[in-house]
Design a protein around this motif. Structure first.
Motif, PDB file in Angstrom:
ATOM      1  N   SER A 288       1.509   6.962  -6.644  1.00  0.00           N
ATOM      2  CA  SER A 288       0.349   7.791  -6.997  1.00  0.00           C
ATOM      3  C   SER A 288       0.621   9.263  -6.675  1.00  0.00           C
ATOM      4  O   SER A 288       0.293  10.150  -7.466  1.00  0.00           O
ATOM      5  N   LYS A 289       1.248   9.494  -5.520  1.00  0.00           N
ATOM      6  CA  LYS A 289       1.571  10.862  -5.106  1.00  0.00           C
ATOM      7  C   LYS A 289       2.531  11.514  -6.112  1.00  0.00           C
ATOM      8  O   LYS A 289       2.372  12.674  -6.489  1.00  0.00           O
TER       9      LYS A 289
ATOM     10  N   VAL B 295       2.320   1.833  -3.483  1.00  0.00           N
ATOM     11  CA  VAL B 295       1.290   2.333  -4.401  1.00  0.00           C
ATOM     12  C   VAL B 295       0.993   3.807  -4.115  1.00  0.00           C
ATOM     13  O   VAL B 295       0.864   4.627  -5.040  1.00  0.00           O
ATOM     14  N   GLU B 296       0.905   4.159  -2.824  1.00  0.00           N
ATOM     15  CA  GLU B 296       0.617   5.554  -2.461  1.00  0.00           C
ATOM     16  C   GLU B 296       1.754   6.489  -2.882  1.00  0.00           C
ATOM     17  O   GLU B 296       1.511   7.595  -3.375  1.00  0.00           O
ATOM     18  N   GLN B 297       3.011   6.022  -2.697  1.00  0.00           N
ATOM     19  CA  GLN B 297       4.162   6.836  -3.098  1.00  0.00           C
ATOM     20  C   GLN B 297       4.120   7.112  -4.603  1.00  0.00           C
ATOM     21  O   GLN B 297       4.348   8.234  -5.057  1.00  0.00           O
TER      22      GLN B 297
ATOM     23  N   CYS C  78       6.428  16.080  -4.706  1.00  0.00           N
ATOM     24  CA  CYS C  78       7.055  14.866  -4.165  1.00  0.00           C
ATOM     25  C   CYS C  78       8.576  15.039  -4.082  1.00  0.00           C
ATOM     26  O   CYS C  78       9.202  14.670  -3.090  1.00  0.00           O
TER      27      CYS C  78
ATOM     28  N   VAL D  28       0.846  -1.206   0.000  1.00  0.00           N
ATOM     29  CA  VAL D  28       0.000   0.000   0.000  1.00  0.00           C
ATOM     30  C   VAL D  28       0.875   1.247   0.000  1.00  0.00           C
ATOM     31  O   VAL D  28       0.616   2.214  -0.733  1.00  0.00           O
ATOM     32  N   GLN D  29       1.945   1.219   0.802  1.00  0.00           N
ATOM     33  CA  GLN D  29       2.852   2.369   0.886  1.00  0.00           C
ATOM     34  C   GLN D  29       3.502   2.656  -0.477  1.00  0.00           C
ATOM     35  O   GLN D  29       3.600   3.814  -0.890  1.00  0.00           O
TER      36      GLN D  29
ATOM     37  N   GLN E   3       0.724  12.309  -9.456  1.00  0.00           N
ATOM     38  CA  GLN E   3      -0.202  13.446  -9.363  1.00  0.00           C
ATOM     39  C   GLN E   3       0.541  14.781  -9.333  1.00  0.00           C
ATOM     40  O   GLN E   3       0.140  15.738  -9.994  1.00  0.00           O
TER      41      GLN E   3
END
Length: 346
Positions: free
Chosen positions: A223-224, A219-221, A232, A216-217, A227
């Motif tokens: 995605s951030k 995937v979130e990194q 980032c 999850v971490q 975007q």
């Protein structure tokens, strides 16, 4: 410039990251072979380490990114200018990061000589290839296990010697080609020949992350970054700058790092026990241990430094036994544990 995912934001894959960092500190380690599952961030990590490195000073308008003062890293034209006491103009560039496509020809890799111009005008005109562009940088070969063997031979010879020689129609041109060779691939698509695999300094194995929270971490990194990449990059600027400074500091103290004779004997003892062919394993392990010690800010190699790198240096040099059930990395750790009388899990 397209923004590149920050190296310090990459979650996990510590083996791969360590191998790349050590090769940036000491390019003479001999490059990295990264084998692992699809979609594990191999290409992302390699491009991220190149983006992390500080700029280098080169001779302006030079085909080979020649160093303005180091004879080992400059072309013949620059050497002649220095010998003639001509003024050398310099500029700063990002560390070259060159991708070698699978369909590349030998001329595209090595460069070629304009035969027509040479015959009609008597001028040796060299059209540089990828090896020239990669001088003092990183040459990345994705799916290296699918690359033609003769091209892999050329790459490894150039990486080992630091020079590329092009011979065409009685005309010879030699230029510096000192780069960190990084190859990646998926073992399911085929293995490299052992004699070619042996030429890579280090070998990192990476696996798909199984821990759900880490996945999850990751995937979130990603995605951030997708975007808002600049936000980032700003978020990780402090970590990036700290790692960049650590690499620079390690490069500065590396020449003064020493390793005791007793430890060198132990390294060779491990290589002998594992029946490693040749002496590349001994040489690379010594170099990598020094680079690791420098990375940790030390001038004296200890057992911890050796155990941190030796699996990366020897795993791919073991003879393959189809009946062997133990993993090659585990086999290396077992022998090191016995030889150094240490528990490697601590």
């Amino acid at each position: 410039m397209r923004p590149v995912f920050p190296f310090t934001a990459i979650v996990g894959q510590e083996e791969m990251k360590l191998a790349l960092i050590l090769n940036m500190i000491d390019p003479k380690i001999g490059g990295v072979m990264i084998m692992g599952d699809r979609g594990t961030g191999k290409s992302t990590t390699i491009r991220a380490i190149a983006d992390l490195l500080p700029q280098i000073e080169v001779v302006s308008d030079d085909l080979f990114n020649s160093h303005p003062s180091d004879f080992e890293l400059m072309g013949d034209t620059v050497k002649q200018k220095i010998e003639n006491e001509e003024v050398i103009l310099t500029s700063s560039i990002n560390v070259p990061m060159v991708d070698l496509p699978l369909g590349a020809t030998e001329d595209r890799v090595c460069g070629t000589i304009d035969i027509e111009k040479a015959l009609t005008e008597g001028i040796k005109t060299f059209e540089p290839g990828l090896l020239a562009k990669a001088n003092r940088g990183i040459l990345y070969v994705d799916e290296v296990n699918l690359l033609d063997d003769h091209l892999v031979d050329i790459l490894l010879d150039s990486a080992a010697s630091g020079w590329n020689t092009v011979e065409r129609e009685g005309i010879s041109i030699r230029h510096p080609a000192r780069f960190v060779l990084v190859g990646s691939g998926n073992p399911e698509e085929g293995e490299l020949r052992p004699q070619l695999l042996d030429r890579f300094g280090m070998h990192a194995e990476i696996r798909t992350v199984k821990d759900p929270s880490l996945r999850v971490q990751i995937v979130e990194q990603r995605s951030k970054f997708d975007q808002d990449p600049y936000f980032c990059l700003e978020e990780y600027k402090t970590q990036q700058d700290a790692l960049k400074q650590s690499i620079l500091d390690a490069q500065d103290i590396l020449p003064s790092v020493t390793i005791d004779y007793d430890l060198r004997v132990k390294i060779s003892e491990v290589c002998g026990e594992l029946d490693v062919d040749g002496l590349r394993g001994d040489i690379v392990t010594n170099r990598a241990a020094k680079a690791f010690a420098a990375y940790k800010g030390k001038k004296q190699v200890d057992v911890y430094d050796i155990k941190s790198v030796i699996t990366l240096c020897l795993r791919h040099r073991l003879r393959k036994d189809p009946l062997e059930t133990i993993d090659s990395g585990s086999k290396v750790k077992k022998v090191v544990n016995e030889t150094f009388a240490l528990d490697l899990d601590t």
